[in-house]
Design an enzyme around this catalytic site. Structure first.
Site, PDB file in Angstrom:
ATOM      1  N   HIS A 122       0.843  -1.195   0.000  1.00  0.00           N
ATOM      2  CA  HIS A 122       0.000   0.000   0.000  1.00  0.00           C
ATOM      3  C   HIS A 122       0.877   1.243   0.000  1.00  0.00           C
ATOM      4  CE1 HIS A 122      -3.272   2.743   0.961  1.00  0.00           C
ATOM      5  NE2 HIS A 122      -4.108   1.741   0.744  1.00  0.00           N
ATOM      6  N   HIS A 123       0.439   2.252  -0.742  1.00  0.00           N
ATOM      7  CA  HIS A 123       1.242   3.471  -0.861  1.00  0.00           C
ATOM      8  C   HIS A 123       1.356   4.211   0.467  1.00  0.00           C
ATOM      9  CE1 HIS A 123       3.145   6.863  -2.750  1.00  0.00           C
ATOM     10  NE2 HIS A 123       3.004   6.330  -3.935  1.00  0.00           N
TER      11      HIS A 123
END
Length: 245
Positions: A132-133
């Site tokens: 996930h960013h």
């Protein structure tokens, strides 16, 4: 920024990033299998801090979600084997990558997955990292993947057992959120001062140049992806909870 990435995610719009390494096993002097990768990841997991973070929601949404550190990691879930269909070329690998990218990450677990893609032609295989960013940006994700794949790297405090953190109570979460809110309130006047100073500088330079400070931005519509050929031989935070803003 991290909180925005979490709030903007929808069932059809995911905010994770993918890093893909295609390994040519013929160039590797040794054994590189799924079991070797799993064993290596398990022994290095305590040194890969972001892979042991898990989101924790604050009760009644009094604050942004926070990171719980030193969480338990189920490698049977986070590290998976996938099969590339015959003939195992670039097109078939792209289809597998698309399938991995199309599913969201489970927010009840640490926000990452590694997929070991077998069945490629020419004694090759691929490792697909999905993070996930909010957990790690593109460069950090690539660095994590490289550290996991560096089987020939020096042994640094590798171990088989991990120490897992204790989930905080509701009271601890509310207190942590309150402390972070207070810290943000203290920093707000300085932030406003810096923003106003920057605006004044921008307006002054605009007057000196004799034109508007607004420049047009052109954005392309097409997005491209690329695959990097990876050769394995070539290459704490003090608090249990941190906010993601």
């Amino acid at each position: 920024m991290d909180a925005m990435l979490l709030y903007s995610e929808t069932p059809n719009l995911h905010t994770h990033t993918l890093k893909v390494a295609v390994v040519d096993a013929a160039d590797y002097d040794g054994e590189f299998t799924f079991d070797v990768l799993r064993r290596t990841l398990l022994r290095r997991l305590h040194r890969l801090d972001p892979l042991r973070y898990k989101l924790v929601d604050i009760p009644w949404r009094l604050h942004h979600p926070m990171w719980l550190e030193n969480c338990e990691v189920d490698l049977d879930y986070h590290l998976q084997r996938v099969q590339v269909p015959a003939p195992g070329g670039r097109r078939e690998l792209d289809a597998v990558i698309g399938a991995v990218a199309s599913t969201p990450l489970d927010r009840s677990r640490p926000l990452w997955e590694f997929h070991f893609a077998e069945g490629m032609a020419g004694h090759k295989f691929a490792i697909i990292g999905k993070l996930h960013h909010a957990l790690a940006d593109g460069v950090a994700s690539a660095n994590l993947l490289a550290r996991v794949m560096d089987l020939d790297g020096p042994v640094q405090d590798e171990r088989d057992s991990q120490t897992n953190g204790v989930p905080p109570s509701t009271t601890e979460l509310i207190r942590a959120a309150g402390r972070d809110r207070a810290r943000l309130a203290v920093a707000l006047p300085g932030l406003i001062t810096d923003a106003l100073a920057g605006l004044r500088r921008l307006r002054r330079r605009s007057r000196e140049r004799g034109h508007s400070p607004i420049w047009p931005v052109c954005c392309g519509r097409r997005r491209r992806s690329s695959t990097t050929w990876f050769h394995p031989g070539a290459h704490s935070l003090p608090r249990r909870c941190r906010s993601r803003r």
